[in-house]
Design a protein around this motif. Sequence first.
Motif, PDB file in Angstrom:
ATOM      1  N   ILE A  14      19.633  22.053   8.789  1.00 57.26           N
ATOM      2  CA  ILE A  14      19.861  21.662   7.535  1.00 57.26           C
ATOM      3  C   ILE A  14      19.457  20.155   7.349  1.00 57.26           C
ATOM      4  O   ILE A  14      18.730  19.822   6.250  1.00 57.26           O
ATOM      5  N   MET A  15      20.163  18.978   7.875  1.00 56.23           N
ATOM      6  CA  MET A  15      19.851  17.726   7.613  1.00 56.23           C
ATOM      7  C   MET A  15      19.122  17.607   7.908  1.00 56.23           C
ATOM      8  O   MET A  15      17.777  16.154   7.433  1.00 56.23           O
ATOM      9  N   LYS A  16      17.701  17.858   8.763  1.00 58.19           N
ATOM     10  CA  LYS A  16      15.824  17.681   8.751  1.00 58.19           C
ATOM     11  C   LYS A  16      15.707  17.751   7.861  1.00 58.19           C
ATOM     12  O   LYS A  16      14.334  17.125   7.272  1.00 58.19           O
ATOM     13  N   HIS A  17      16.292  18.388   7.028  1.00 57.07           N
ATOM     14  CA  HIS A  17      15.093  18.871   5.224  1.00 57.07           C
ATOM     15  C   HIS A  17      15.607  18.105   4.186  1.00 57.07           C
ATOM     16  O   HIS A  17      15.470  18.349   3.329  1.00 57.07           O
ATOM     17  N   LEU A  18      16.892  17.466   4.814  1.00 59.85           N
ATOM     18  CA  LEU A  18      17.421  16.525   3.785  1.00 59.85           C
ATOM     19  C   LEU A  18      16.939  15.359   3.509  1.00 59.85           C
ATOM     20  O   LEU A  18      16.531  14.632   4.790  1.00 59.85           O
ATOM     21  N   ASP A  19      17.374  14.680   2.499  1.00 59.23           N
ATOM     22  CA  ASP A  19      16.770  13.003   2.820  1.00 59.23           C
ATOM     23  C   ASP A  19      18.126  12.478   3.266  1.00 59.23           C
ATOM     24  O   ASP A  19      18.765  13.088   3.771  1.00 59.23           O
ATOM     25  N   GLU A  20      17.586  11.378   4.257  1.00 62.23           N
ATOM     26  CA  GLU A  20      18.808  10.477   4.265  1.00 62.23           C
ATOM     27  C   GLU A  20      19.992   9.698   4.191  1.00 62.23           C
ATOM     28  O   GLU A  20      19.435   8.860   3.080  1.00 62.23           O
ATOM     29  N   LYS A  21      20.953  10.948   3.280  1.00 58.97           N
ATOM     30  CA  LYS A  21      21.414  10.287   1.931  1.00 58.97           C
ATOM     31  C   LYS A  21      23.678  10.834   2.434  1.00 58.97           C
ATOM     32  O   LYS A  21      23.103  11.511   3.183  1.00 58.97           O
ATOM     33  N   ASP A  22      24.005  10.144   1.836  1.00 57.16           N
ATOM     34  CA  ASP A  22      25.520  10.640   2.568  1.00 57.16           C
ATOM     35  C   ASP A  22      25.735  11.432   1.929  1.00 57.16           C
ATOM     36  O   ASP A  22      27.076  11.595   0.563  1.00 57.16           O
ATOM     37  N   TYR A  23      25.368  12.830   1.688  1.00 58.29           N
ATOM     38  CA  TYR A  23      26.109  13.843   1.151  1.00 58.29           C
ATOM     39  C   TYR A  23      27.772  13.936   1.666  1.00 58.29           C
ATOM     40  O   TYR A  23      28.273  14.434   2.131  1.00 58.29           O
ATOM     41  N   SER A  24      27.873  15.187   0.562  1.00 58.19           N
ATOM     42  CA  SER A  24      29.351  16.027   1.047  1.00 58.19           C
ATOM     43  C   SER A  24      28.935  17.302   0.625  1.00 58.19           C
ATOM     44  O   SER A  24      27.618  18.348   0.191  1.00 58.19           O
TER      45      SER A  24
ATOM     46  N   GLY B  26      29.890  37.369   8.206  1.00 55.90           N
ATOM     47  CA  GLY B  26      28.506  38.169   7.883  1.00 55.90           C
ATOM     48  C   GLY B  26      27.827  36.769   8.041  1.00 55.90           C
ATOM     49  O   GLY B  26      26.631  36.495   8.113  1.00 55.90           O
ATOM     50  N   THR B  27      28.163  35.528   7.212  1.00 50.82           N
ATOM     51  CA  THR B  27      27.343  34.761   6.208  1.00 50.82           C
ATOM     52  C   THR B  27      28.490  33.632   6.070  1.00 50.82           C
ATOM     53  O   THR B  27      29.682  33.777   6.239  1.00 50.82           O
ATOM     54  N   ARG B  28      28.037  32.550   6.504  1.00 49.89           N
ATOM     55  CA  ARG B  28      28.566  31.401   5.693  1.00 49.89           C
ATOM     56  C   ARG B  28      27.603  30.034   4.606  1.00 49.89           C
ATOM     57  O   ARG B  28      26.214  30.551   4.738  1.00 49.89           O
ATOM     58  N   ILE B  29      28.121  30.434   3.677  1.00 57.51           N
ATOM     59  CA  ILE B  29      27.909  29.592   2.366  1.00 57.51           C
ATOM     60  C   ILE B  29      28.285  28.132   1.672  1.00 57.51           C
ATOM     61  O   ILE B  29      29.570  27.853   1.842  1.00 57.51           O
ATOM     62  N   LEU B  30      27.204  27.253   1.968  1.00 57.14           N
ATOM     63  CA  LEU B  30      27.971  25.814   2.136  1.00 57.14           C
ATOM     64  C   LEU B  30      26.689  25.316   0.936  1.00 57.14           C
ATOM     65  O   LEU B  30      25.784  25.657   0.805  1.00 57.14           O
ATOM     66  N   LEU B  31      26.875  24.222  -0.542  1.00 60.93           N
ATOM     67  CA  LEU B  31      26.850  23.754  -1.501  1.00 60.93           C
ATOM     68  C   LEU B  31      27.400  22.652  -0.239  1.00 60.93           C
ATOM     69  O   LEU B  31      28.209  21.981  -0.749  1.00 60.93           O
ATOM     70  N   ILE B  32      25.405  21.822  -1.054  1.00 62.96           N
ATOM     71  CA  ILE B  32      25.238  19.773  -0.965  1.00 62.96           C
ATOM     72  C   ILE B  32      25.529  19.110  -1.861  1.00 62.96           C
ATOM     73  O   ILE B  32      24.907  19.694  -2.605  1.00 62.96           O
ATOM     74  N   GLU B  33      26.780  17.945  -1.729  1.00 62.87           N
ATOM     75  CA  GLU B  33      26.273  17.703  -3.145  1.00 62.87           C
ATOM     76  C   GLU B  33      25.576  16.214  -2.461  1.00 62.87           C
ATOM     77  O   GLU B  33      26.319  15.619  -1.751  1.00 62.87           O
ATOM     78  N   LEU B  34      25.905  15.415  -3.962  1.00 63.08           N
ATOM     79  CA  LEU B  34      25.475  14.004  -3.679  1.00 63.08           C
ATOM     80  C   LEU B  34      26.216  13.268  -5.251  1.00 63.08           C
ATOM     81  O   LEU B  34      25.237  14.013  -6.102  1.00 63.08           O
ATOM     82  N   ASP B  35      26.916  12.742  -4.584  1.00 64.48           N
ATOM     83  CA  ASP B  35      27.591  12.162  -5.447  1.00 64.48           C
ATOM     84  C   ASP B  35      28.240  13.159  -6.979  1.00 64.48           C
ATOM     85  O   ASP B  35      28.255  12.306  -8.271  1.00 64.48           O
ATOM     86  N   GLY B  36      28.831  13.520  -6.520  1.00 65.05           N
ATOM     87  CA  GLY B  36      29.716  15.054  -7.429  1.00 65.05           C
ATOM     88  C   GLY B  36      28.640  16.036  -7.684  1.00 65.05           C
ATOM     89  O   GLY B  36      29.102  16.748  -8.424  1.00 65.05           O
ATOM     90  N   ALA B  37      27.403  15.436  -7.828  1.00 63.36           N
ATOM     91  CA  ALA B  37      26.326  16.580  -8.153  1.00 63.36           C
ATOM     92  C   ALA B  37      26.063  17.906  -7.500  1.00 63.36           C
ATOM     93  O   ALA B  37      25.304  17.041  -6.211  1.00 63.36           O
ATOM     94  N   GLU B  38      26.102  19.036  -7.360  1.00 62.30           N
ATOM     95  CA  GLU B  38      25.008  20.001  -6.249  1.00 62.30           C
ATOM     96  C   GLU B  38      23.680  19.620  -6.223  1.00 62.30           C
ATOM     97  O   GLU B  38      23.131  20.103  -7.642  1.00 62.30           O
ATOM     98  N   GLN B  39      23.694  19.908  -4.968  1.00 58.79           N
ATOM     99  CA  GLN B  39      21.773  18.985  -4.869  1.00 58.79           C
ATOM    100  C   GLN B  39      21.069  20.848  -4.360  1.00 58.79           C
ATOM    101  O   GLN B  39      19.905  21.120  -4.340  1.00 58.79           O
TER     102      GLN B  39
END
Length: 119
Positions: free
Chosen positions: A56-66, A75-88
Amino acid sequence: MYLKMITFLAAAAIMTACASNGEQIPNSQPKAEVSDPLNVSSSDGQYASLPEYDTIMKHLDEKDYSFNTVTDNEGTRILLIELDGAEQYKTIFVKHTNRLKIIQLDGDKQLYNDILVSQ
């Protein structure tokens, strides 16, 4: 109430399992279905132990994501990755097959869809 939730989760699992390499999965998960939100910075080691984290981190910009856990079951794990409160981004990790999908929510663009090789 429970029947609707079970039906929704079953449909989501089937949609995830049946998606092929070229298919995109729409971001149709309502916010109300978010279970156990873990608003944790990507620099926190809590998510670093996940098998999909490095990819995941290899495919994202170098930013501080939540990271927010939407689903983490057998069976599955679903994550939402946010930057400054906005889902990215949305990630879907199918545990039985080690398939990881990374979807950029702006434009519903699939960035990654492959099986992770165990190390």
